[in-house]
Design a protein around this motif. Structure first.
Motif, short mmCIF file in Angstrom:
data_model
loop_
_atom_site.label_atom_id
_atom_site.label_comp_id
_atom_site.label_asym_id
_atom_site.label_seq_id
_atom_site.Cartn_x
_atom_site.Cartn_y
_atom_site.Cartn_z
N THR A 24 0.82 -1.22 0.00
CA THR A 24 0.00 0.00 0.00
C THR A 24 0.85 1.27 0.00
N TYR A 25 2.16 1.17 0.23
CA TYR A 25 3.02 2.36 0.18
C TYR A 25 3.55 2.64 -1.23
N GLN A 26 3.27 1.74 -2.19
CA GLN A 26 3.80 1.94 -3.54
C GLN A 26 3.10 3.13 -4.23
N GLY A 59 7.52 -3.74 -3.68
CA GLY A 59 7.63 -3.38 -2.27
C GLY A 59 9.10 -3.24 -1.98
N VAL A 60 9.52 -3.68 -0.80
CA VAL A 60 10.95 -3.61 -0.48
C VAL A 60 11.51 -5.03 -0.30
N MET A 61 12.83 -5.11 -0.18
CA MET A 61 13.53 -6.39 -0.28
C MET A 61 13.03 -7.44 0.72
N GLY A 84 15.58 -1.30 -0.35
CA GLY A 84 15.78 -2.01 0.91
C GLY A 84 14.89 -1.41 1.99
N CYS A 85 15.09 -1.86 3.22
CA CYS A 85 14.37 -1.27 4.36
C CYS A 85 15.42 -1.00 5.43
N PRO A 86 15.68 0.28 5.74
CA PRO A 86 16.71 0.59 6.74
C PRO A 86 16.45 -0.08 8.09
N MET A 87 15.17 -0.23 8.46
CA MET A 87 14.90 -0.89 9.74
C MET A 87 15.36 -2.35 9.71
N ALA A 88 15.07 -3.03 8.61
CA ALA A 88 15.48 -4.44 8.51
C ALA A 88 16.99 -4.57 8.62
N VAL A 112 8.43 -8.86 10.60
CA VAL A 112 8.73 -9.30 9.22
C VAL A 112 9.73 -8.36 8.53
N ASN A 113 9.82 -7.12 9.01
CA ASN A 113 10.81 -6.16 8.47
C ASN A 113 12.19 -6.52 9.03
N SER A 114 12.75 -7.62 8.53
CA SER A 114 14.02 -8.13 9.05
C SER A 114 14.66 -9.01 7.98
N PHE A 170 14.33 0.95 14.39
CA PHE A 170 13.19 1.87 14.17
C PHE A 170 13.06 2.14 12.68
N CYS A 171 11.89 2.64 12.29
CA CYS A 171 11.67 3.03 10.89
C CYS A 171 11.98 4.52 10.75
N PRO A 172 12.95 4.87 9.90
CA PRO A 172 13.32 6.29 9.75
C PRO A 172 12.18 7.15 9.21
N THR A 173 11.21 6.53 8.55
CA THR A 173 10.06 7.31 8.04
C THR A 173 9.06 7.58 9.17
N HIS A 174 8.67 6.54 9.90
CA HIS A 174 7.64 6.72 10.93
C HIS A 174 8.14 7.51 12.14
N VAL A 175 9.45 7.47 12.42
CA VAL A 175 9.90 8.25 13.60
C VAL A 175 9.83 9.76 13.32
N PRO A 198 1.73 1.56 14.13
CA PRO A 198 2.49 1.29 15.37
C PRO A 198 4.00 1.44 15.25
N GLU A 199 4.52 1.68 14.05
CA GLU A 199 5.96 2.00 13.93
C GLU A 199 6.25 3.44 14.38
N ALA A 200 5.20 4.23 14.61
CA ALA A 200 5.41 5.62 15.07
C ALA A 200 5.77 5.60 16.56
N THR A 258 7.29 10.14 3.83
CA THR A 258 7.47 9.26 2.67
C THR A 258 8.63 8.30 2.94
N CYS A 259 8.55 7.11 2.36
CA CYS A 259 9.64 6.14 2.46
C CYS A 259 10.36 6.13 1.10
N PRO A 260 11.61 6.61 1.05
CA PRO A 260 12.31 6.71 -0.24
C PRO A 260 12.43 5.38 -0.96
N ASN A 261 12.48 4.29 -0.20
CA ASN A 261 12.60 2.97 -0.84
C ASN A 261 11.29 2.53 -1.49
N MET A 262 10.18 2.82 -0.85
CA MET A 262 8.88 2.50 -1.46
C MET A 262 8.64 3.38 -2.68
N ARG A 263 9.14 4.60 -2.63
CA ARG A 263 8.95 5.54 -3.76
C ARG A 263 9.73 5.12 -5.00
#
Ligand code: 13P
Ligand code: SF4
Length: 304
Positions: A24-26, A59-61, A84-88, A112-114, A170-175, A198-200, A258-263
Motif C-alpha cells: 500500500t506504500y507503492q 515493495g521492499v527487499m 531495501g528497508c533501513p529498519m530491517a 517481518v521487516n528483518s 526503528f523506521c526512519p520514516t515513521h519516527v 504502530p511503527e510511530a 514518505t519512504c524513499p525505498n517504497m517511492r
C-alpha cells in the motif's frame, strides 16, 4: 495512466503467468496495475497461495524475500533491487544470536521487516497487523525478545504488559511523525479520525484515535461511520484509501512522511522486470529459507 505501458505489462504478465503484488506504500500507478494491493501480512498470504509461476513483488527487499521463502518453487522478482528497508538492516543474525544467549528462555518474536537470516533464528514472525494477537498467544510466563522495531515492540508491551526486551531498531520514516504534526492535524481537522501506524513513536501514537497496520487502516476506514481521516503513515496508503472509499476524505498527517525505498516503484520498472530487462530475481539460500519458513508458517497459523 499511460495505456501503452499498461497494455505491455498486462501482455507480459499473461505470457509469463505472473502475478503483481504491491504494498500500500507503492506509488499509485503501481498499485493500479497490481493484482493485489495490501499490507505486509496480506501480501505474505497472497505470496504463499498464488498459483502463478512468477511473482513481481512491488515493495521492499524483505517482502520479496518473504515471498521467496514462502514459495520456493516460484520466481520472485523485485523491480528495483535497491529498494531495501533501513529498519530491517538494523539487526544481523550475529546480533540476534548474542541477544538469545543473554535471554535463553525468552521467545523470539521477529517483525517481518528483518533479514531472512534473522527470521531463521526466530521462533515466530509477526507483522504490524498480528504482532499483538501473536504476543498474547505466547505463554504468559515466557519473556519475549522483540526485534528489530522498538516502537512496534513497545506498543505490544503497552497493550499486553508482558516482560519484553526490545532491539533498538526503528523506521526512519515513521519516527518523523511528531506530536506537533498530530496537534496541528487535530486543530485543522477537528472532526477527523486520526489513524496511526504502530511503527510511530509512543509520544505520537498516544495522540491518535486508532493504532493500526496499513491493512487495519483500510479495513477501519471502510467500515467506520466517520467520513474524514488523518493518516499517520507513509503517504502511499492515501491512494489505496481514496480509491476504495471515494465518498470519504483522507489526508496525511504531514506530506513529508514518505519512504524513499517504497517511492522507487514505477510502471517502467515493472515492465522491465517482466520483460527480463531489469529488476532482480530474489533468492534465499535453502538452509536459511527452510528455517525462516518455520517462523513465517507459525505466524500464518497463529493469525487464524
Ligand atoms: P504494514 O504493511 O504491516 O502496515 O507495515 C508497514 C511497513 O512499514 C512495511 O514496510
Ligand atoms: Fe522500512 Fe519504514 Fe520504509 Fe516500511 S516505511 S519499508 S519500515 S523504512
Amino acid at each position: 495512466m499511460p495505456t501503452d505501458i499498461v497494455e505491455k505489462i498486462l501482455r507480459l504478465k499473461r505470457d509469463r503467468n505472473a502475478v503483481i503484488l504491491a504494498h500500500t506504500y507503492q506509488p499509485g500507478e503501481v498499485q493500479d496495475i497490481a493484482d493485489f494491493v495490501g499490507d505486509s501480512y496480506g501480501l505474505s498470504v497472497k505470496a504463499a497461495e498464488t498459483p502463478a509461476e512468477v511473482i513481481v513483488f512491488c515493495g521492499v527487499m524483505f517482502m520479496a524475500e518473504t515471498a521467496a521463502i514462502l514459495n520456493p518453487a516460484k520466481e520472485v522478482i523485485i523491480p528495483d533491487p535497491r529498494a531495501g528497508c533501513p529498519m530491517a538492516d538494523m539487526i544481523t543474525a550475529a546480533d540476534l544470536a548474542a541477544l538469545k544467549q543473554q535471554y535463553p528462555e525468552y521467545a523470539v518474536l521477529c517483525y517481518v521487516n528483518s533479514p531472512a537470516e534473522v527470521k531463521a533464528l526466530s521462533d515466530i514472525c509477526v507483522t504490524s497487523s498480528n504482532a499483538l494477537a501473536i504476543a498474547r498467544q505466547v505463554p504468559a510466563e515466557t519473556g519475549i525478545l522483540f526485534v528489530p522495531d522498538k516502537h512496534l515492540g513497545s506498543w505490544v508491551q503497552e497493550q499486553t504488559e508482558r516482560v519484553m526486551v526490545m532491539w533498538e531498531g526503528f523506521c526512519p520514516t515513521h519516527v518523523r511523525i511528531t506530536p506537533a504534526m498530530l496537534a496541528r492535524a487535530r486543530s485543522e481537522h477537528p472532526h477527523a479520525t486520526i489513524l496511526i501506524h504502530p511503527e510511530a513513536p509512543r509520544e505520537s501514537r498516544v495522540l491518535a484515535d486508532q493504532v493500526l497496520s496499513t491493512g487495519g487502516m483500510c479495513a477501519f476506514a471502510a467500515h467506520s461511520d466517520a467520513t474524514e481521516f488523518i493518516i499517520g503513515t507513509e503517504i502511499g496508503v492515501l491512494h489505496t484509501l481514496r480509491k476504495r472509499n471515494p465518498q470519504k476524505r483522507f489526508s496525511c498527517v504531514d506530506e513529508s512522511i514518505t519512504c524513499p525505498n517504497m517511492r522507487r516503484g514505477s510502471l517502467d520498472k515493472v515492465e522491465k522486470a517482466l520483460a527480463g530487462e531489469g529488476g532482480m530475481r530474489v533468492t534465499v539460500p535453502q538452509d536459511i529459507a527452510d528455517r525462516a519458513r518455520g517462523s513465517l508458517e507459525k505466524m500464518l497459523a497463529m493469525s487464524g
